[in-house]
Design an enzyme around this catalytic site. Structure first.
Site, PDB file in Angstrom:
ATOM      1  N   LYS B  14      61.277  18.929 -41.284  1.00  0.00           N
ATOM      2  CA  LYS B  14      62.250  19.529 -40.243  1.00  0.00           C
ATOM      3  C   LYS B  14      61.595  19.458 -38.716  1.00  0.00           C
ATOM      4  CE  LYS B  14      64.159  23.739 -38.947  1.00  0.00           C
ATOM      5  NZ  LYS B  14      63.542  24.025 -37.734  1.00  0.00           N
ATOM      6  N   LYS B  19      55.258  17.957 -37.731  1.00  0.00           N
ATOM      7  CA  LYS B  19      54.976  16.647 -38.362  1.00  0.00           C
ATOM      8  C   LYS B  19      53.972  15.756 -37.589  1.00  0.00           C
ATOM      9  CE  LYS B  19      59.048  15.095 -38.509  1.00  0.00           C
ATOM     10  NZ  LYS B  19      59.737  16.341 -37.773  1.00  0.00           N
ATOM     11  N   LYS B  45      62.597  10.184 -29.993  1.00  0.00           N
ATOM     12  CA  LYS B  45      61.867  10.821 -29.153  1.00  0.00           C
ATOM     13  C   LYS B  45      60.579  10.275 -28.503  1.00  0.00           C
ATOM     14  CE  LYS B  45      61.262  14.922 -30.478  1.00  0.00           C
ATOM     15  NZ  LYS B  45      61.607  14.691 -32.067  1.00  0.00           N
ATOM     16  N   ASP B 131      65.299  15.760 -40.464  1.00  0.00           N
ATOM     17  CA  ASP B 131      65.985  15.564 -41.899  1.00  0.00           C
ATOM     18  C   ASP B 131      66.455  14.294 -42.240  1.00  0.00           C
ATOM     19  OD1 ASP B 131      66.986  16.569 -44.272  1.00  0.00           O
ATOM     20  OD2 ASP B 131      68.119  18.175 -43.221  1.00  0.00           O
TER      21      ASP B 131
END
Lengths: 477, 291
Positions: B14, B19, B45, B131
């Protein structure tokens, strides 16, 4: 799970929208899609439905979107294309047609259109994507979208005309006889003093779009056209009459005109005189061929394949003039599962046939025709194979038609019906001639053989040989 | 397809769950251990590799694609800490275009540029955003691009919900050559029942825990320095946590096809835990009893 459709005959919503707007004189389509989306429509239609419009196929202004327009969005490419199109292509109105790709990516086409409109350019857009439906859906929705916004971007006089009607339901290029049918309905209405906005082809144009809001009535033939008529009803309070199909005889013309007469004031003398002439025209020709009909074409079993409105129209002619038994009515309209039209033709079909099928899958169509034991097919060029296999003649009258060049011929109104009747009779007689020739040729091959019986011993040929024997005695061969 | 050069590992989870931090620290730990590593950020991003390259500017693959010029590997990659080759796929401006297609195009382009043949990596880590919202974001676990995926998750329901969605995607693609799951990286672990929630989730879905990463001030501090924990605080306990995690991921060959929970099953499971943690927080029962 989706089914496979063999030989699909309906394009996507983008194609329907495109063939609609490109047939309005003065309107320039701008397609926001991958290169090829517009050309496919051109390749499918240009040789089947009476040539192509000025801005069609390779001439359609388009964004020819590429992968980078998918990833980064294609709105700025569209802005560039609209601006360039306005610079180099003369148009009275520019209609932006969206595609599957831009709809999936979510390009803000509306914002681009607003931006150009703010610069006082006449641009409207339609946000339907190809995957929203078939060509019929595209026709309805693009017209509805144009009527929703055209009067805000293009100055036009608001001046109600109590003698003006809008005509919807004849889909350009989807009805192979669309040009002739439009001209015919215009002729009929003008015959009783009514001016008709037909929008498309040589007798229509952007002026009809401008004037649509001033009409006293909208007439929808068939189910496709309900939506734009509804938009005009909601925006400008224009009442709507809906008919199952275009008229095909003087009586149906009378019924139509009587119905219009309830909304529009007509001069009864003019109406009577016109209808008498129509009746005389029809009676003259049908009278002249009565013996031929009885000798060659009476009471045949007929299967009809085409869009609903055409099937009703042609079925009525076959039944009324030739006493045909309609053994299968196959409706090929691209209907969605959540069909939302108000028109219900159950009663109309009950008067024509009890065997109504809805499919555009060639395999189904072929099976239905085979099982119907029809002696004649009225359909498209896609029915050539099944007609040949079944050994029955085919009258090509619905989309697509590859083997005729159709310009201003029609299949509706008294004149179009007479043309169709002539076509029907010619096809039947031609078929008789070909079958007779086949028999003669076969007979010639048999000359020199010892006896008929030798051949009749072959299974399945007894009946045929009896026929040949009978024929030979008649013709003294 | 030619034989794959190096182990290709996709890391999902998520948005905001950690991450990129986790992936960068794994990359740094693997590089520190002497491996050749590539980290590919698959997120518009384009901030996946920031801490590996000291926040230096790196043109993204898609920026270069947008320009339409011929692209060279040197233009879109830079070596960061320990020689980790950093690449960012990039993407469209938020709210415009299709980022999913962008990921697809970027990964295809890297293959066309013979990235792996040129660099000869031991490990390639794909840091994939959020996701699995559409087909584009599943590209790294399809078509044999990676053969293993890990998911970073905390004990929060929405993070586990995203993990469950990834399990669904793996479940769909694994039978046709897609990646299998290496395990769940339990991130932001705090004392209390948090481990138990994640452990219960992996038990229910037939998966396993790849490692626990505790919430630590070292992580936050290192990020503020623009570095990984391995680089900024090499002697910290947190650095060892990442080293152990990297070792596990490097050596783990126990790959599974998960059994994702159905929507109502997941909801019931979460509600059940909701009741349990309420009892714990309100002091009705102790942690051990609740579990």
């Amino acid at each position: 799970m989706a089914d496979i459709i063999k030989n699909p005959r309906n394009g996507c919503a983008l194609h329907g929208a495109l063939q609609t707007v490109q047939e309005i004189n003065g309107v320039v389509p701008v397609v926001h899609a991958n290169a090829g989306c517009g050309v496919i429509n051109y390749l499918a239609n240009s040789k089947t439905t009476g040539g192509s419009a000025r801005f069609s196929g390779y001439s359609i202004p388009g964004t020819a979107a590429q992968e980078r327009h998918v990833i980064f969005g294609g709105a700025s490419r569209l802005r560039e294309q609209i601006k360039n199109t306005i610079k180099v292509v003369d148009g009275v109105l520019y209609v932006i047609l969206n595609s599957c790709e831009s709809a999936m990516v979510g390009d803000d086409v509306d914002a681009m259109t607003r931006e150009i409109v703010e610069q006082h350019e006449p641009v409207v857009d339609t946000l339907i994507a190809g995957f929203n439906g078939g060509a019929h859906f595209g026709y309805e929705h693009v017209l509805a979208d144009v009527f929703k916004s055209v009067y805000d971007v293009r100055l036009s006089e608001t001046n109600k005309n109590s003698n003006l009607v809008n005509i919807f339901g004849i889909i350009p290029e989807k009805d192979p006889y669309w040009q002739g049918n439009i001209e015919e309905i215009k002729r009929i209405l003008e015959g009783v003093g009514i001016k008709a906005n037909v929008f498309f082809g040589v007798t229509g144009g952007i002026e009809d779009i401008d004037n649509a809001k001033n009409a006293a009535l909208s007439i929808v033939f068939g189910r496709w056209g309900e939506l734009p008529a509804k938009v005009l009803n909601e925006k400008f309070d224009i009442p709507v009459i809906q008919k199952a199909a275009l008229p095909v005889n003087a009586l149906e013309e009378k019924e139509l005109i009587d119905e219009i007469g309830k909304v529009i004031s007509l001069e009864q003398d003019v109406v009577d005189e016109f209808l008498n002439k129509e009746l005389a025209y029809e009676s003259n020709y049908y009278g002249r061929i009565r013996d031929e009909v009885i000798e060659h074409a009476i009471g045949k079993s007929v299967a009809i394949v085409g869009d609903e409105e055409q099937v009703i129209r042609l079925g009525r002619i076959a039944k009324d003039v030739f006493g045909a038994k309609i053994v299968a009515a196959i409706l090929t309209d691209s209907l969605k599962k959540d069909e939302e039209h108000e028109l219900n033709n159950d009663e109309v079909f009950a008067s024509i046939t009890s065997s109504v099928y809805k499919t555009s899958d060639q395999k189904d169509i072929d099976d239905i025709i085979r099982q119907s034991k029809a002696e004649l097919v009225i359909g498209s060029s896609l029915e050539v194979n099944i007609a040949n296999k079944a050994g029955i003649p085919l009258i090509e009258a619905s989309y697509p038609i590859y083997h005729k060049s159709i310009l201003n011929q029609s299949t509706s109104g008294v004149r179009g019906a007479v043309e169709f009747v002539s076509n029907y009779l010619t096809t039947v007689k031609q078929d008789e001639k070909e079958k007779t020739e086949e028999l003669y040729n076969y007979l010639k091959q048999l000359k020199g053989q010892k006896t008929w019986q030798e051949h009749s011993s072959k299974r399945g040929q007894v009946k045929q040989l009896n026929l040949i024997s009978e024929l030979a005695s008649k013709e003294s061969i | 397809m030619a034989e794959k050069i190096g182990k290709h590992i996709a890391i999902y989870g998520k948005g905001g769950i950690g991450k990129s931090t986790t992936t960068s620290n794994i990359s740094a730990a693997l590089a520190e251990a002497g491996y050749r590593v590539i980290q590919i950020g698959c997120d518009p991003k384009s901030d996946s590799t920031n801490t590996l390259r000291g926040n230096n500017y790196l043109p993204t693959v898609l920026d270069s694609l947008r320009e339409g010029n011929k692209i060279h590997l040197d233009d879109i990659s830079v070596k960061g800490f320990g020689g980790v080759l950093c690449i960012e796929s990039g993407g469209p401006v938020p709210g415009v275009g299709c980022a999913g297609r962008g990921i697809n195009a970027a990964v295809n382009l890297l293959q066309e540029l013979n990235l792996f043949e040129e660099f000869k990596p031991d490990y390639v880590l794909y840091d994939v955003l959020g996701d699995v919202v559409c087909g584009g974001f599943a590209v790294p676990i399809r078509d044999g691009i990676t053969d293993r995926a890990y998911v970073v998750s905390s004990s929060d329901f929405m993070a586990l919900y995203a993990a469950n969605n990834l399990f669904k995607a793996i479940n769909k693609y694994a039978p046709t050559g897609g990646a299998k799951l290496g395990g769940v990286i339990a991130n932001s672990m705090k004392p209390g029942y948090h481990r138990e929630i994640v452990e219960d989730f992996v038990a229910k879905t037939g998966t396993s825990i790849a490692g626990y990463v505790n919430r630590s001030i070292d992580v936050q501090q290192s990020e503020l320095y623009g570095k990984t924990v391995i680089e900024a605080k090499p002697n910290s306990a947190q650095a060892d946590i990442y080293r152990n995690l990297a070792k596990h991921i490097a050596e783990n060959e126990n790959l599974v096809v998960p059994n994702p929970l159905g929507s109502s099953e997941l909801r019931d499971w979460a509600r059940n835990w909701g009741d349990r943690i309420y009892d714990i927080e309100s002091g009705v029962v102790g942690v051990a009893e609740a579990i």
